[in-house]
Design an enzyme around this catalytic site. Structure first.
Site, PDB file in Angstrom:
ATOM      1  N   PRO A 206       1.042  30.273   0.175  1.00 10.82           N
ATOM      2  CA  PRO A 206      -0.251  30.217  -0.511  1.00 10.82           C
ATOM      3  C   PRO A 206      -0.908  31.591  -0.587  1.00 10.82           C
ATOM      4  CG  PRO A 206      -0.329  29.048   1.598  1.00 10.82           C
ATOM      5  CD  PRO A 206       1.065  29.549   1.428  1.00 10.82           C
ATOM      6  N   GLU A 207      -1.362  31.946  -1.767  1.00 10.27           N
ATOM      7  CA  GLU A 207      -2.050  33.213  -1.958  1.00 10.27           C
ATOM      8  C   GLU A 207      -3.554  32.957  -2.043  1.00 10.27           C
ATOM      9  OE1 GLU A 207      -0.634  36.441  -3.904  1.00 10.27           O
ATOM     10  OE2 GLU A 207       1.348  35.662  -4.382  1.00 10.27           O
TER      11      GLU A 207
END
Ligand SMILES: [Zn+2]
Length: 271
Positions: free
Chosen positions: A2-3
């Protein structure tokens, strides 16, 4: 992994679901890797505290807690999702997934669970203010942004990924921002003009905001029970498009490796 936009979406989804709820009890698994603070400290801090709100800081999810203890008025529970971490809000009867490392029973009757098959995620608590380091890209003004790159001889791509400079800009968003700003990923950070860096800052914000806007509709994929991760995707202009025509000039997109990470760019549009 996840960014920043995904973490923002997850934090917003959690804020909607658990703000105001009280943590009644905490169960922590036996695997040591996910626990950055000791199990005792995590449990002692979380139990009986009220979740005031949930927010993102860099790629961390920060739960602001109001403690019942008279001495310390507030504390923070900090969750980093690592590669495969997930937070679920579910009913207590929901199946406990394999790789569940923490279960918080909430006064509302629901449970908040942390699941992480690969165990790169981290749970910790902080009693003083929590500082993630680096500046927040979405809130950055131009001057502090320019200062990050002054005298820095590393490629601009590496500088963008450096979490000590900017919080939470990941590989995909760095490539997309550099394309929009017309800057080659290998350019030395210190050689880029003020005007170009101003364009880069605007591009970073634009790319992250677009991704966050796209994420708004998929909140439930992250925080509800047993939804498989379904990361929304920005329409990539360069990332993952090696050999495909540039959407602006039709030149084939190139891929190079900088500091071990794939970097994609248009050799004509980016200088
Ligand atoms: Zn091009």
């Amino acid at each position: 992994m996840p960014e920043l936009p995904e973490v923002e979406t997850i934090a917003r989804g959690l804020a909607l679901r658990v703000s105001g709820d009280v943590i009644e009890s905490v169960w922590l698994g036996r695997k040591p890797e996910p626990l950055k603070s000791s199990a005792r400290e995590i449990a002692a801090t979380l139990e009986h505290s009220r979740i005031a709100t949930v927010r993102r800081m860099g790629k961390h999810i920060v739960f602001d807690l109001e403690l019942k203890l008279p001495k310390q008025a507030s504390a923070h529970w900090i969750v980093h999702l690592g590669m495969t971490g997930r937070l679920q809000v579910c009913e207590p009867q929901a199946d406990i997934l394999k790789h569940t490392h923490a279960i918080l029973k909430l006064a509302s009757g629901r449970e908040l669970r942390f699941v992480d098959p690969r165990r790169f995620g981290r749970l910790s608590v902080a009693h003083a203010g929590f500082e993630a380091g680096g500046i927040e890209p979405l809130e950055a003004d131009l001057d502090p942004f320019l200062a990050l790159f002054r005298g820095r001889k590393t490629p601009i791509k590496s500088a963008l990924l450096n979490q000590k400079l900017l919080r939470g800009v990941g590989n995909i968003y760095a490539d997309e921002s550099l394309f929009r700003a017309g800057i080659r990923p290998r350019r030395r950070a210190s050689t880029i003009s003020r005007d170009q860096l101003a364009r880069l800052l605007a591009s970073v914000k634009e790319v992250l905001r677009e991704a966050i806007a796209l994420g708004g509709s998929s909140i439930s994929d992250y925080v509800d029970a047993d939804g498989e991760e379904g990361f929304f995707q920005l329409q990539h202009r360069v990332y993952g498009r090696e050999g495909e025509p540039c959407l602006v000039c039709k030149t084939p997109i190139k891929r190079i490796v900088i500091a071990g990470r794939s970097s994609h760019y248009c050799p004509r549009c980016q200088k």
